[in-house]
Design a protein around this motif. Structure first.
Motif, PDB file in Angstrom:
ATOM      1  N   THR A  67       8.522  -3.319  13.314  1.00 20.21           N
ATOM      2  CA  THR A  67       8.472  -3.295  11.700  1.00 20.21           C
ATOM      3  C   THR A  67       9.332  -2.131  10.911  1.00 20.21           C
ATOM      4  OG1 THR A  67       6.904  -0.911  12.147  1.00 20.21           O
ATOM      5  CG2 THR A  67       5.943  -3.304  12.039  1.00 20.21           C
ATOM      6  N   TRP A  68       9.510  -2.271   9.554  1.00 22.06           N
ATOM      7  CA  TRP A  68      10.332  -1.338   8.823  1.00 22.06           C
ATOM      8  C   TRP A  68       9.712  -1.254   7.493  1.00 22.06           C
ATOM      9  CZ3 TRP A  68      11.935  -6.054  10.943  1.00 22.06           C
ATOM     10  CH2 TRP A  68      12.171  -7.259   9.929  1.00 22.06           C
ATOM     11  N   SER A  69      10.402  -0.237   6.689  1.00 24.52           N
ATOM     12  CA  SER A  69       9.864   0.095   5.505  1.00 24.52           C
ATOM     13  C   SER A  69      10.205  -0.794   4.557  1.00 24.52           C
ATOM     14  CB  SER A  69      10.589   1.583   4.995  1.00 24.52           C
ATOM     15  OG  SER A  69      10.127   2.667   5.894  1.00 24.52           O
ATOM     16  N   ASP A  70       9.415  -1.251   3.513  1.00 20.91           N
ATOM     17  CA  ASP A  70       9.468  -2.260   2.349  1.00 20.91           C
ATOM     18  C   ASP A  70      10.404  -1.267   1.472  1.00 20.91           C
ATOM     19  OD1 ASP A  70       8.020  -0.379   0.779  1.00 20.91           O
ATOM     20  OD2 ASP A  70       6.348  -1.758   1.131  1.00 20.91           O
ATOM     21  N   GLU A  71      10.778  -1.985   0.390  1.00 18.65           N
ATOM     22  CA  GLU A  71      11.904  -1.630  -0.501  1.00 18.65           C
ATOM     23  C   GLU A  71      11.448  -0.388  -1.124  1.00 18.65           C
ATOM     24  OE1 GLU A  71      13.982  -2.900  -4.463  1.00 18.65           O
ATOM     25  OE2 GLU A  71      13.506  -4.392  -3.081  1.00 18.65           O
ATOM     26  N   THR A  72       9.874  -0.331  -1.589  1.00 21.73           N
ATOM     27  CA  THR A  72       9.588   0.928  -2.365  1.00 21.73           C
ATOM     28  C   THR A  72       9.363   2.149  -1.374  1.00 21.73           C
ATOM     29  OG1 THR A  72       8.135  -0.352  -3.789  1.00 21.73           O
ATOM     30  CG2 THR A  72       7.555   1.993  -3.410  1.00 21.73           C
ATOM     31  N   GLU A  73       9.035   2.106  -0.017  1.00 18.33           N
ATOM     32  CA  GLU A  73       8.632   3.053   0.982  1.00 18.33           C
ATOM     33  C   GLU A  73      10.431   3.589   1.429  1.00 18.33           C
ATOM     34  OE1 GLU A  73       5.838   3.836   4.413  1.00 18.33           O
ATOM     35  OE2 GLU A  73       7.493   2.606   5.150  1.00 18.33           O
ATOM     36  N   SER A  74      11.021   2.678   1.327  1.00 12.69           N
ATOM     37  CA  SER A  74      12.494   2.860   1.885  1.00 12.69           C
ATOM     38  C   SER A  74      13.169   4.036   0.778  1.00 12.69           C
ATOM     39  CB  SER A  74      13.401   1.653   1.924  1.00 12.69           C
ATOM     40  OG  SER A  74      14.674   1.937   2.407  1.00 12.69           O
ATOM     41  N   ALA A  75      13.185   3.708  -0.417  1.00 15.22           N
ATOM     42  CA  ALA A  75      13.532   4.217  -1.552  1.00 15.22           C
ATOM     43  C   ALA A  75      12.813   5.710  -1.612  1.00 15.22           C
ATOM     44  CB  ALA A  75      13.205   3.706  -2.959  1.00 15.22           C
ATOM     45  N   SER A  76      11.647   5.838  -1.411  1.00 14.99           N
ATOM     46  CA  SER A  76      10.756   7.075  -1.296  1.00 14.99           C
ATOM     47  C   SER A  76      11.569   7.987  -0.274  1.00 14.99           C
ATOM     48  CB  SER A  76       9.301   6.905  -0.976  1.00 14.99           C
ATOM     49  OG  SER A  76       8.604   7.946  -1.260  1.00 14.99           O
ATOM     50  N   LYS A  77      11.608   7.263   0.978  1.00 13.87           N
ATOM     51  CA  LYS A  77      12.021   8.129   2.087  1.00 13.87           C
ATOM     52  C   LYS A  77      13.529   8.514   1.845  1.00 13.87           C
ATOM     53  CE  LYS A  77      11.227   6.616   6.362  1.00 13.87           C
ATOM     54  NZ  LYS A  77      11.014   6.255   7.435  1.00 13.87           N
ATOM     55  N   ARG A  78      14.265   7.964   1.221  1.00 14.26           N
ATOM     56  CA  ARG A  78      15.570   8.227   1.074  1.00 14.26           C
ATOM     57  C   ARG A  78      15.614   9.544   0.125  1.00 14.26           C
ATOM     58  NH1 ARG A  78      20.264   8.964  -1.222  1.00 14.26           N
ATOM     59  NH2 ARG A  78      22.094   7.997  -0.434  1.00 14.26           N
ATOM     60  N   ALA A  79      14.890   9.342  -1.049  1.00 14.13           N
ATOM     61  CA  ALA A  79      14.689  10.721  -1.844  1.00 14.13           C
ATOM     62  C   ALA A  79      13.906  11.864  -1.117  1.00 14.13           C
ATOM     63  CB  ALA A  79      13.881  10.183  -2.929  1.00 14.13           C
ATOM     64  N   HIS A  80      13.124  11.756  -0.130  1.00 13.63           N
ATOM     65  CA  HIS A  80      12.466  12.723   0.411  1.00 13.63           C
ATOM     66  C   HIS A  80      13.510  13.273   1.456  1.00 13.63           C
ATOM     67  CE1 HIS A  80       8.358  10.994  -0.975  1.00 13.63           C
ATOM     68  NE2 HIS A  80       8.845  11.761  -1.891  1.00 13.63           N
ATOM     69  N   GLN A 140      19.208   3.124  16.929  1.00 13.37           N
ATOM     70  CA  GLN A 140      17.707   3.340  16.985  1.00 13.37           C
ATOM     71  C   GLN A 140      17.218   1.692  16.721  1.00 13.37           C
ATOM     72  OE1 GLN A 140      17.469   5.913  13.710  1.00 13.37           O
ATOM     73  NE2 GLN A 140      16.931   7.572  15.041  1.00 13.37           N
ATOM     74  N   GLN A 141      17.931   0.934  15.815  1.00 18.44           N
ATOM     75  CA  GLN A 141      17.584  -0.585  15.672  1.00 18.44           C
ATOM     76  C   GLN A 141      17.817  -1.388  17.000  1.00 18.44           C
ATOM     77  OE1 GLN A 141      18.701  -2.299  12.137  1.00 18.44           O
ATOM     78  NE2 GLN A 141      18.993  -4.370  12.902  1.00 18.44           N
ATOM     79  N   LEU A 142      18.708  -1.097  17.861  1.00 16.02           N
ATOM     80  CA  LEU A 142      19.152  -1.893  18.698  1.00 16.02           C
ATOM     81  C   LEU A 142      18.323  -1.549  19.948  1.00 16.02           C
ATOM     82  CD1 LEU A 142      23.118  -1.711  18.822  1.00 16.02           C
ATOM     83  CD2 LEU A 142      21.727  -3.931  18.722  1.00 16.02           C
ATOM     84  N   LEU A 191      18.370  -2.651   9.143  1.00 19.21           N
ATOM     85  CA  LEU A 191      16.894  -2.766   8.599  1.00 19.21           C
ATOM     86  C   LEU A 191      16.492  -1.155   8.761  1.00 19.21           C
ATOM     87  CD1 LEU A 191      15.615  -5.709  10.698  1.00 19.21           C
ATOM     88  CD2 LEU A 191      16.470  -5.866   8.590  1.00 19.21           C
ATOM     89  N   PRO A 192      15.630  -0.753   7.917  1.00 14.73           N
ATOM     90  CA  PRO A 192      15.228   0.390   7.567  1.00 14.73           C
ATOM     91  C   PRO A 192      14.097   0.791   8.504  1.00 14.73           C
ATOM     92  CG  PRO A 192      14.431  -0.741   5.713  1.00 14.73           C
ATOM     93  CD  PRO A 192      15.271  -1.880   6.579  1.00 14.73           C
ATOM     94  N   VAL A 193      14.398   0.738  10.023  1.00 11.65           N
ATOM     95  CA  VAL A 193      13.464   0.949  11.042  1.00 11.65           C
ATOM     96  C   VAL A 193      13.262   2.655  11.157  1.00 11.65           C
ATOM     97  CG1 VAL A 193      13.792  -1.220  11.970  1.00 11.65           C
ATOM     98  CG2 VAL A 193      15.019   0.694  12.681  1.00 11.65           C
ATOM     99  N   SER A 194      14.281   3.461  10.588  1.00 13.25           N
ATOM    100  CA  SER A 194      14.283   4.773  11.130  1.00 13.25           C
ATOM    101  C   SER A 194      14.535   5.546   9.797  1.00 13.25           C
ATOM    102  CB  SER A 194      15.360   4.822  12.049  1.00 13.25           C
ATOM    103  OG  SER A 194      16.618   4.559  11.424  1.00 13.25           O
TER     104      SER A 194
END
Length: 245
Positions: free
Chosen positions: A196-209, A184-186, A111-114
């Motif tokens: 909590t974790w990032s939704d799809e839009t935020e996750s894509a943004s974080k990856r790009a940044h 980190q997830q464990l 999950l995109p928790v980090s």
């Protein structure tokens, strides 16, 4: 034999060993041989942290050592079959890192928790459950490649992980990020919930940044600088790589 590629395979192996991916003499990283179906990979019988350029040989899709010496790893089909299925892949890593093993065995998705977990967006990390045994045949290698699909990593459940990249430094950074993300997830779970974790839009943004190609290369350079400070002779570095701290 390409000496610069051999140096890169040796460096990637030692970086992985230093990052906690070692499992005695098991685990391996490979780099595509340009213009052929062969891969540069360490000889069997050496731990990741022990790999030197002279302990890297060239293995073809049939499992023949076509240049170099020493016994080959029995799981070479992981590398050759993924590269056959994915022309965009130039490097493959297979290790048995502890947190990835635990997360996959627990049946939990990554999950995109980090920040680290967001590297694997949008494809996530698929799970290969065809066998927990070694990937000893081209047929099994093809099945792993099919389960990987277009992703950057795949869980080999109750076995380990595979990460890929356009080159071996990228695949190596991906392996380190995946282990970090699983840890980190464990840790989150240990505090009593999945939080909590990032939704799809935020996750894509974080990856790009966070995980641009330039950033990934900077991480690789950082890992190599740390490694050479501890143990690796400077002569083993590919030409042009910054080695000072």
């Amino acid at each position: 034999m390409d000496n610069e590629i051999r140096k890169t395979v040796a460096l990637a192996s030692r970086v992985l060993g230093a990052a906690g991916h070692g499992d005695l003499v098991w685990g391996h990283a490979s780099s595509r041989d340009p213009g052929s179906d062969a891969v540069y990979i360490k000889e069997a019988g050496w731990g990741l942290e022990e790999v030197l350029p002279e302990r890297v040989h060239l293995v073809d899709a049939a499992g023949r050592v076509v240049d170099g010496s020493g016994p080959r790893h029995s799981e070479y089909p992981i590398h050759t079959e993924i590269m056959a299925a994915r022309p965009d892949v130039g490097g493959v890593v297979h290790t048995h890192s502890p947190y990835v093993l635990a997360l996959a065995a627990a049946g939990q998705p990554l999950l995109p928790v980090s920040h680290a977990a967001n590297y694997f967006a949008p494809h996530g990390v698929p799970r290969f459950t065809g066998t927990a045994d070694l990937i000893l045949t081209p047929d099994l290698g093809k099945k792993v490649a099919a389960r990987l699909g277009e992703a950057s990593a795949v869980f080999l459940v109750n076995h380990g992980m595979v990460t890929v990249g356009p080159d071996l430094p990228t695949a190596t950074v991906a392996a380190i990020l995946l282990e970090q993300a699983a840890k980190q997830q464990l840790l989150t779970r240990a505090f009593g919930g999945w939080a909590t974790w990032s939704d799809e839009t935020e996750s894509a943004s974080k990856r790009a940044h966070i995980h641009s190609d330039a950033a990934v290369r900077s991480v690789w350079d950082y890992l190599v600088r740390g490694l050479t400070t501890r143990s690796a002779p400077a002569a083993d570095l590919p030409e042009g790589l910054l080695t000072t701290t």
